[in-house]
Write a protein that holds these residues in place. Sequence first.
Motif, mmCIF file in Angstrom:
data_model
loop_
_atom_site.group_PDB
_atom_site.id
_atom_site.type_symbol
_atom_site.label_atom_id
_atom_site.label_comp_id
_atom_site.label_asym_id
_atom_site.label_seq_id
_atom_site.Cartn_x
_atom_site.Cartn_y
_atom_site.Cartn_z
ATOM 1 N N TYR A 1 -9.442 -5.538 38.206
ATOM 2 C CA TYR A 1 -8.404 -6.359 38.836
ATOM 3 C C TYR A 1 -7.412 -5.488 39.606
ATOM 4 O O TYR A 1 -6.782 -5.950 40.555
ATOM 5 C CB TYR A 1 -7.658 -7.169 37.776
ATOM 6 N N TRP A 2 -7.229 -4.258 39.161
ATOM 7 C CA TRP A 2 -6.415 -3.275 39.875
ATOM 8 C C TRP A 2 -7.091 -1.933 39.731
ATOM 9 O O TRP A 2 -7.801 -1.679 38.767
ATOM 10 C CB TRP A 2 -4.993 -3.192 39.298
ATOM 11 N N GLY A 3 -6.847 -1.038 40.694
ATOM 12 C CA GLY A 3 -7.397 0.302 40.587
ATOM 13 C C GLY A 3 -7.439 1.003 41.921
ATOM 14 O O GLY A 3 -7.735 0.382 42.952
ATOM 15 N N LEU A 4 -7.139 2.290 41.908
ATOM 16 C CA LEU A 4 -7.189 3.128 43.105
ATOM 17 C C LEU A 4 -7.655 4.518 42.681
ATOM 18 O O LEU A 4 -8.372 4.654 41.710
ATOM 19 C CB LEU A 4 -5.819 3.171 43.785
ATOM 20 N N GLY A 5 -7.230 5.547 43.417
ATOM 21 C CA GLY A 5 -7.599 6.912 43.085
ATOM 22 C C GLY A 5 -6.499 7.858 43.487
ATOM 23 O O GLY A 5 -5.316 7.616 43.222
ATOM 24 N N GLY A 6 -6.885 8.947 44.178
ATOM 25 C CA GLY A 6 -5.910 9.934 44.608
ATOM 26 C C GLY A 6 -4.838 9.381 45.518
ATOM 27 O O GLY A 6 -3.755 9.958 45.646
ATOM 28 N N TYR B 1 -7.482 16.152 40.003
ATOM 29 C CA TYR B 1 -7.787 15.130 41.006
ATOM 30 C C TYR B 1 -8.073 13.790 40.320
ATOM 31 O O TYR B 1 -8.994 13.685 39.502
ATOM 32 C CB TYR B 1 -8.995 15.552 41.840
ATOM 33 N N LEU B 2 -7.261 12.797 40.645
ATOM 34 C CA LEU B 2 -7.463 11.455 40.106
ATOM 35 C C LEU B 2 -8.514 10.757 40.968
ATOM 36 O O LEU B 2 -8.197 10.193 42.021
ATOM 37 C CB LEU B 2 -6.143 10.682 40.091
ATOM 38 N N HIS B 3 -9.750 10.820 40.515
ATOM 39 C CA HIS B 3 -10.854 10.229 41.275
ATOM 40 C C HIS B 3 -10.711 8.716 41.339
ATOM 41 O O HIS B 3 -10.849 8.102 42.400
ATOM 42 C CB HIS B 3 -12.178 10.618 40.624
ATOM 43 N N HIS B 4 -10.431 8.106 40.175
ATOM 44 C CA HIS B 4 -10.182 6.654 40.160
ATOM 45 C C HIS B 4 -9.562 6.245 38.828
ATOM 46 O O HIS B 4 -9.671 6.950 37.829
ATOM 47 C CB HIS B 4 -11.473 5.851 40.402
ATOM 48 N N TRP B 5 -8.909 5.108 38.858
ATOM 49 C CA TRP B 5 -8.499 4.406 37.638
ATOM 50 C C TRP B 5 -8.709 2.922 37.891
ATOM 51 O O TRP B 5 -8.514 2.430 39.000
ATOM 52 C CB TRP B 5 -7.035 4.700 37.270
ATOM 53 N N PHE B 6 -9.142 2.205 36.863
ATOM 54 C CA PHE B 6 -9.400 0.775 36.969
ATOM 55 C C PHE B 6 -8.794 0.047 35.771
ATOM 56 O O PHE B 6 -8.912 0.509 34.638
ATOM 57 C CB PHE B 6 -10.902 0.473 37.015
#
Length: 366
Positions: free
Chosen positions: A92-97, A47-52
């Motif tokens: 500046y960018w980032g989302l998750g699942g 599970y990709l909780h978040h990336w920033f």
Amino acid sequence: MFEIGPGKVAAKTFFDVEFPKGHVGIKSFDAELVDEEENSVPLYEAYLHHWFAIKYHAKDWKMLKIVPKNPLEGAIYIRNEGTCNSYILPAYWGLGGESRGTKSNIPDPYAVEQGNPSYVPIGYEEKWLLNLMVIDTRGTKHRKHCTECRCNRFNLPKNFYNVTLGIDGKPLSSNYKGGIFCCQDNLQCKLKKDFEAPTRKLALRYKITWVDWSQQQIPVRFYILDSTDRVRKNGSQIIHDCQSEFTIPPNNGKKHSHPHIEKANIPIEKGGYLIYGTSHMHTGVINATLYGQDGRILYTSKPTYGDGKEPGNEKGYVVGMSGSYPKPGSIKIKDGETLTVETRYKSGFLTGAMGHMYIYLADRLT
């Protein structure tokens, strides 16, 4: 690339990642989780909780002719235009699942300006880092609860609450039931008895599109607004206190409970024309809406829930959040206007819920 095993959390930061060089205008930034063979990994496995993606200015040690013990010594972190305090939500960018199904492209002639040498202090270089959190849910007893970072589903150290600091910098309260602090790097979500599976290597694959900066480009400013921002005033000073996440209380089994609403009224010092908006939310979300000070709806972001097994359509997961591309010039936010962020989730116990709205504003249209 990083290694992860069943039930494990990988909370990693990668510095000086590859990024377009020179003075450019970023048009889109998309990312997804892949394995060693560059195959897309489904959310029900990892599970990709978040990336920033976060910008920073690092000292140019070559120019200074110094070999540092710590290359990050003196680094200056550059946050987005959003209103959150200190280090909270600076990306500046980032989302998750929802990454695979959420648009990030900025329409022409607009772009996010980066690499302008006049903004970089002498003796420094502009660089980027990627921060991510991934939870390997293979073989876990409670897969959904692991993705919520629910504390009692993890094998936490005995002194966890005594040594762990919360978002306020104080020792974590024993009333903290779940969220990012129970998903620290290498913590273990509880597995089913006798479950075994190999560790594996995963990576965040990202794609950036850009143009060389020119007079034809119109810069946009990027903001993250948080529905947990506890805005208050101290005289004429506005103080922001973003919590980043929240817990939705139990509904005691009620079938027709009202949605849980998290709301914040946030003054924006500098307004502009709304070019694009979307949001970062978690499973259980109904929608997120941004209102102007007069109550007008600026946009609503709605989830897409998957109904299959393939990556990008995982059943029960939020696999996309809708975005809004208003007609240029049709929505203008005034300087000093107070915006209302309202996020709605289904009722029922949920930990680590988030309500982050993203907006791109331009000062001019032509």
